[in-house]
Write a protein that holds these residues in place. Structure first.
Motif, PDB file in Angstrom:
ATOM      1  N   ARG A 176       4.553   0.772  -0.062  1.00 20.88           N
ATOM      2  CA  ARG A 176       5.206   0.062   1.046  1.00 20.88           C
ATOM      3  C   ARG A 176       4.672  -1.354   1.148  1.00 20.88           C
ATOM      4  NH1 ARG A 176       3.597   2.329   6.255  1.00 20.88           N
ATOM      5  NH2 ARG A 176       4.467   0.436   7.141  1.00 20.88           N
ATOM      6  N   LEU A 195       1.373  -5.668  17.458  1.00 17.89           N
ATOM      7  CA  LEU A 195       1.441  -4.237  17.762  1.00 17.89           C
ATOM      8  C   LEU A 195       0.590  -3.419  16.798  1.00 17.89           C
ATOM      9  CD1 LEU A 195       5.256  -3.622  18.384  1.00 17.89           C
ATOM     10  CD2 LEU A 195       3.407  -3.357  20.052  1.00 17.89           C
ATOM     11  N   ASN A 196       0.228  -2.217  17.207  1.00 16.16           N
ATOM     12  CA  ASN A 196      -0.419  -1.293  16.273  1.00 16.16           C
ATOM     13  C   ASN A 196       0.491  -1.085  15.076  1.00 16.16           C
ATOM     14  OD1 ASN A 196      -2.743  -0.874  17.725  1.00 16.16           O
ATOM     15  ND2 ASN A 196      -1.883   0.842  18.866  1.00 16.16           N
ATOM     16  N   GLY A 197      -0.088  -1.124  13.892  1.00  9.67           N
ATOM     17  CA  GLY A 197       0.694  -0.916  12.677  1.00  9.67           C
ATOM     18  C   GLY A 197       1.305  -2.182  12.118  1.00  9.67           C
ATOM     19  N   SER A 198       1.089  -3.337  12.797  1.00 16.81           N
ATOM     20  CA  SER A 198       1.716  -4.572  12.310  1.00 16.81           C
ATOM     21  C   SER A 198       0.988  -5.151  11.100  1.00 16.81           C
ATOM     22  CB  SER A 198       1.799  -5.609  13.441  1.00 16.81           C
ATOM     23  OG  SER A 198       0.522  -5.873  13.969  1.00 16.81           O
ATOM     24  N   GLY A 199      -0.249  -4.683  10.824  1.00 17.83           N
ATOM     25  CA  GLY A 199      -0.942  -5.135   9.617  1.00 17.83           C
ATOM     26  C   GLY A 199      -2.201  -5.953   9.876  1.00 17.83           C
ATOM     27  N   LYS A 200      -2.721  -5.933  11.117  1.00 20.37           N
ATOM     28  CA  LYS A 200      -3.873  -6.772  11.465  1.00 20.37           C
ATOM     29  C   LYS A 200      -5.120  -6.381  10.661  1.00 20.37           C
ATOM     30  CE  LYS A 200      -3.641  -5.511  15.804  1.00 20.37           C
ATOM     31  NZ  LYS A 200      -2.545  -4.508  15.670  1.00 20.37           N
ATOM     32  N   THR A 201      -5.421  -5.078  10.652  1.00 18.50           N
ATOM     33  CA  THR A 201      -6.602  -4.622   9.907  1.00 18.50           C
ATOM     34  C   THR A 201      -6.439  -4.886   8.417  1.00 18.50           C
ATOM     35  OG1 THR A 201      -7.150  -2.957  11.565  1.00 18.50           O
ATOM     36  CG2 THR A 201      -8.016  -2.588   9.354  1.00 18.50           C
ATOM     37  N   THR A 202      -5.222  -4.701   7.919  1.00 16.33           N
ATOM     38  CA  THR A 202      -4.963  -4.951   6.497  1.00 16.33           C
ATOM     39  C   THR A 202      -5.226  -6.416   6.147  1.00 16.33           C
ATOM     40  OG1 THR A 202      -3.310  -3.191   6.501  1.00 16.33           O
ATOM     41  CG2 THR A 202      -3.220  -4.753   4.669  1.00 16.33           C
ATOM     42  N   GLN A 248     -13.139  -2.031  12.944  1.00 15.18           N
ATOM     43  CA  GLN A 248     -12.471  -1.545  14.151  1.00 15.18           C
ATOM     44  C   GLN A 248     -13.214  -0.353  14.727  1.00 15.18           C
ATOM     45  OE1 GLN A 248      -8.303  -1.184  13.465  1.00 15.18           O
ATOM     46  NE2 GLN A 248      -7.850  -0.331  15.469  1.00 15.18           N
ATOM     47  N   ILE A 266       3.171  -3.965   3.260  1.00 14.15           N
ATOM     48  CA  ILE A 266       2.476  -3.985   4.552  1.00 14.15           C
ATOM     49  C   ILE A 266       2.391  -5.414   5.088  1.00 14.15           C
ATOM     50  CG2 ILE A 266       0.375  -3.334   5.776  1.00 14.15           C
ATOM     51  CD1 ILE A 266       1.850  -0.952   4.522  1.00 14.15           C
ATOM     52  N   LEU A 305       0.853  -1.194   0.000  1.00 15.13           N
ATOM     53  CA  LEU A 305       0.000   0.000   0.000  1.00 15.13           C
ATOM     54  C   LEU A 305       0.884   1.237   0.000  1.00 15.13           C
ATOM     55  CD1 LEU A 305      -2.636  -1.005   2.737  1.00 15.13           C
ATOM     56  CD2 LEU A 305      -3.034  -0.903   0.273  1.00 15.13           C
ATOM     57  N   GLY A 306       0.544   2.173  -0.846  1.00 16.16           N
ATOM     58  CA  GLY A 306       1.311   3.420  -0.896  1.00 16.16           C
ATOM     59  C   GLY A 306       2.795   3.177  -1.101  1.00 16.16           C
TER      60      GLY A 306
HETATM   61  N1  LIG Z   1      -4.317   2.635   2.526  1.00  9.45           N
HETATM   62  C1  LIG Z   1      -3.081   2.645   3.054  1.00  9.45           C
HETATM   63  N2  LIG Z   1      -2.049   3.250   2.414  1.00  9.45           N
HETATM   64  C2  LIG Z   1      -0.813   3.240   2.916  1.00  9.45           C
HETATM   65  N3  LIG Z   1      -0.486   2.652   4.075  1.00  9.45           N
HETATM   66  C3  LIG Z   1      -1.455   2.030   4.765  1.00  9.45           C
HETATM   67  C4  LIG Z   1      -2.804   1.992   4.306  1.00  9.45           C
HETATM   68  N4  LIG Z   1      -3.547   1.310   5.200  1.00  9.45           N
HETATM   69  C5  LIG Z   1      -2.695   0.943   6.176  1.00  9.45           C
HETATM   70  N5  LIG Z   1      -1.455   1.382   5.924  1.00  9.45           N
HETATM   71  C6  LIG Z   1      -0.273   1.151   6.765  1.00  9.45           C
HETATM   72  O1  LIG Z   1      -0.122  -0.243   6.934  1.00  9.45           O
HETATM   73  C7  LIG Z   1       0.400  -0.528   8.213  1.00  9.45           C
HETATM   74  C8  LIG Z   1      -0.503  -1.544   8.881  1.00  9.45           C
HETATM   75  O2  LIG Z   1      -1.754  -0.935   9.164  1.00  9.45           O
HETATM   76  P1  LIG Z   1      -2.938  -1.751   9.835  1.00  9.45           P
HETATM   77  O3  LIG Z   1      -3.228  -2.950   9.023  1.00  9.45           O
HETATM   78  O4  LIG Z   1      -4.050  -0.786  10.055  1.00  9.45           O
HETATM   79  O5  LIG Z   1      -2.276  -2.187  11.215  1.00  9.45           O
HETATM   80  P2  LIG Z   1      -2.945  -2.653  12.590  1.00  9.45           P
HETATM   81  O6  LIG Z   1      -4.391  -2.942  12.326  1.00  9.45           O
HETATM   82  O7  LIG Z   1      -2.162  -3.859  12.990  1.00  9.45           O
HETATM   83  O8  LIG Z   1      -2.758  -1.536  13.553  1.00  9.45           O
HETATM   84  C9  LIG Z   1       0.489   0.798   8.955  1.00  9.45           C
HETATM   85  O9  LIG Z   1       1.815   1.236   8.899  1.00  9.45           O
HETATM   86  C10 LIG Z   1      -0.420   1.691   8.159  1.00  9.45           C
HETATM   87  O10 LIG Z   1       0.013   3.019   8.242  1.00  9.45           O
END
Ligand SMILES: Nc1ncnc2c1ncn2[C@@H]1O[C@H](COP(=O)(O)OP(=O)(O)O)[C@@H](O)[C@H]1O
Ligand SMILES: [Mg+2]
Length: 267
Positions: free
Chosen positions: A18, A39-46, A82, A20, A15-16
């Motif tokens: 990077r 951890l927050n930012g580890s990619g769970k929601t993704t 979430q 993920i 994404l963007g």
């Molecule tokens: N649409 C997006 N574009 C760019 N980066 C993204 C996008 N969505 C999430 N990220 C990045 O992906 C990483 C994982 O995000 P996320 O899955 O929300 O983590 P978590 O749910 O574990 O906190 C974070 O660094 C976040 O900033």
């Protein structure tokens, strides 16, 4: 009987510009509760968004659905996000909110008697029948989670995804919410994947745990194997005193940490 409902292989998400998620291998066990921690930012929601195909990915997500497990695409995945921020002025009752999801005719023609009855039944199943006529934008976090949960269960999903469902729930309401999820899992045989930060909840309710770190699964297995101090340190970073509510032997205890979203891992 295939014990695996969904097989995730080498799943990658960029994404963007990077990376993920970089090569997730995991199994979701049929009729079990799998917890996803990290951890927050580890990619769970993704990862959850990839499973509902709201996020482009490479690699394989293969389901084994249907009576003979031969269907590789699920008919329905329930998803409780979430957070859902609704405009507080949104002039809809819970009954009308259901009508938007369940009925084909436009809402300005009113809520059909059939849909109103169905909404009441669905809400009652999650202990929220009393919310039917309440303005949806004025619900508490816990009430909203129950409304979203009851919608996610209709029609019955092959897989129910919950992203930190307790984050907006008062601490006192959290245990009943998790008990409800356990009951739904047992009585209705719904496979659940839940993101949770609360290791005592994970050890009590999950059958299988996936630990995500920087877009990679660093360990997975039954809670008794995974929720050791060593594995937790690998997931959340060595040297950090990650979970004060883990005993030295790695077992979780009830720790009355602050409620609300985004409580820190570093306390
Ligand atoms: N649409 C997006 N574009 C760019 N980066 C993204 C996008 N969505 C999430 N990220 C990045 O992906 C990483 C994982 O995000 P996320 O899955 O929300 O983590 P978590 O749910 O574990 O906190 C974070 O660094 C976040 O900033
Ligand atoms: Mg998240």
């Amino acid at each position: 009987m295939n014990a695996v409902l969904a097989q995730i292989r080498n799943l990658r998400v960029n994404l963007g510009g990077r990376s993920i998620l970089n090569g997730i291998d995991a199994d979701l066990l049929r009729n079990k509760i799998t917890a996803l921690i990290g951890l927050n930012g580890s990619g769970k929601t993704t990862l959850l968004r990839a499973l509902i195909r709201e996020c482009p990915f490479q690699g394989e997500v293969k389901f084994f659905c249907g009576h003979d497990h031969s269907h590789h695409r699920p008919e329905h995945i329930g998803y409780v996000p979430q957070r859902l921020s609704l405009d507080a002025r949104l002039p809809l009752t819970v009954r009308e909110f259901f009508a938007l999801a369940l009925q084909r005719r436009p809402l300005f023609l009113g809520v059909s008697a059939k849909v109103a009855k169905r909404a009441a039944e669905l809400l009652a199943r999650v202990g929220a029948g009393h919310l039917l006529n309440r303005p949806v934008a004025k619900l508490s976090g816990g009430e909203m989670q129950r409304v979203l949960l009851s919608l996610a269960l209709e029609p019955q999903p092959e897989l129910l995804l919950l992203d930190e469902p307790a984050a907006g729930i008062d601490f006192a309401d959290q245990a009943p919410f998790y008990d409800l999820l356990g009951r739904i899992n047992r009585e209705r045989q719904v496979t659940i994947l839940i993101v949770s930060h609360d290791l005592s909840v994970v050890s009590e309710h999950a059958h299988h745990v996936l630990c995500l770190q920087n877009g990679t699964i660093v360990c997975q297995g039954p809670p008794g194997d995974v929720l050791t101090q060593e594995a937790i340190s690998r997931t959340f970073g060595a040297g950090k005193k990650v979970y004060a509510h883990l005993h030295d032997d790695g077992t979780a205890c009830d720790h009355n940490h602050s409620h609300g979203h985004g409580h820190s891992h570093g306390h």
